[in-house]
Enzyme design. Structure first.
Site, short mmCIF file in Angstrom:
data_model
loop_
_atom_site.label_atom_id
_atom_site.label_comp_id
_atom_site.label_asym_id
_atom_site.label_seq_id
_atom_site.Cartn_x
_atom_site.Cartn_y
_atom_site.Cartn_z
N ASP A 1 13.41 20.72 10.57
CA ASP A 1 13.79 20.81 9.16
C ASP A 1 12.86 19.85 8.43
OD1 ASP A 1 14.75 18.23 9.57
OD2 ASP A 1 16.75 18.64 8.82
N GLY B 1 17.10 15.50 11.05
CA GLY B 1 17.41 14.11 10.74
C GLY B 1 18.10 13.44 11.91
N SER B 2 19.13 14.09 12.46
CA SER B 2 19.83 13.56 13.62
C SER B 2 19.53 14.36 14.88
CB SER B 2 21.35 13.59 13.39
OG SER B 2 21.82 14.93 13.39
N ASN C 1 21.27 16.90 15.72
CA ASN C 1 22.51 17.57 16.10
C ASN C 1 22.58 19.02 15.65
OD1 ASN C 1 24.15 15.61 17.53
ND2 ASN C 1 24.14 14.45 15.62
N GLY C 2 22.38 19.26 14.37
CA GLY C 2 22.46 20.63 13.86
C GLY C 2 21.44 21.54 14.50
N GLU C 3 20.26 21.01 14.73
CA GLU C 3 19.18 21.79 15.35
C GLU C 3 19.56 22.17 16.78
OE1 GLU C 3 18.04 19.83 11.82
OE2 GLU C 3 18.87 18.91 13.63
N HIS D 1 19.26 17.44 35.61
CA HIS D 1 20.62 17.90 35.87
C HIS D 1 20.99 19.19 35.16
CE1 HIS D 1 22.28 13.69 37.15
NE2 HIS D 1 21.17 14.02 37.77
N ASN D 2 20.43 19.41 33.97
CA ASN D 2 20.84 20.55 33.16
C ASN D 2 19.80 21.63 33.02
OD1 ASN D 2 21.96 17.82 31.45
ND2 ASN D 2 23.45 19.24 32.32
N ARG E 1 26.79 24.62 38.22
CA ARG E 1 27.32 24.36 36.88
C ARG E 1 26.56 25.14 35.81
NH1 ARG E 1 27.55 18.03 38.42
NH2 ARG E 1 29.46 18.14 39.68
#
Length: 161
Positions: free
Chosen positions: A8, A71-72, A74-76, A103-104, A142
């Site tokens: 963004d 910015g953080s 998170n949203g992305e 792990h993921n 998992r």
């Protein structure tokens, strides 16, 4: 490796600088936007297109990953994780970058551009790209459970009965 980048407005400077860093390291870089600064841009389409391209490349046998900024972050990360086959990880230090891969088997890294200096960001991304998936049975199992839910909504039985 082909690296799909999206951001963004908050991450545009990092994205632009990072593209040169990644090309200098021998990666092919595909920029999914934005192309110019707009303080009220909407990141979901940029991040979703980058995530879709990662999945398309991986399904075609092309080694690919995604790098997304906000910015953080998170949203992305949330936007990218809406794409079937994406495992986007919010990374904030070297350990989370490494564990996301080990792990993921994360195929997208999301970073908060307002949370870190450029040198930190490049170290997170370089570590993420250099770290292989461990292949440990528990992690494979998992990830398979997540993919099963993504595909058809199936879950393991509820242990509470």
């Amino acid at each position: 490796m082909r690296i799909h980048i999206a951001t963004d407005h908050a991450g545009l400077d990092f994205s632009t600088r990072l593209q040169s860093h990644l090309r200098d390291a021998g990666h092919e870089v595909v920029d999914h936007g934005p192309v110019e600064y707009d303080a009220v841009d909407d990141y979901p389409a940029f991040c979703i297109r980058a995530a879709q391209a990662v999945v398309a490349d991986q399904e075609a046998g092309v080694e690919a990953a995604g790098v997304i900024f906000g910015g953080s972050g998170n949203g992305e990360q949330i936007a990218a994780n809406k794409v079937r086959g994406i495992r986007a990880a919010l990374v904030w230090n070297i350990a989370t970058a490494e564990l996301a891969r080990q792990h993921n088997d994360a195929n997208v890294i999301s970073i908060g551009a307002r949370q870190h200096e450029y040198e930190e960001v490049t170290s997170f991304i370089d570590r993420f790209l250099a770290t292989p998936f461990s292949g440990d049975e528990r992690h494979v199992r998992r990830i398979g459970q997540i993919a099963d839910f993504e595909r058809d909504g199936s879950l393991l039985p509820d242990p509470r009965g």
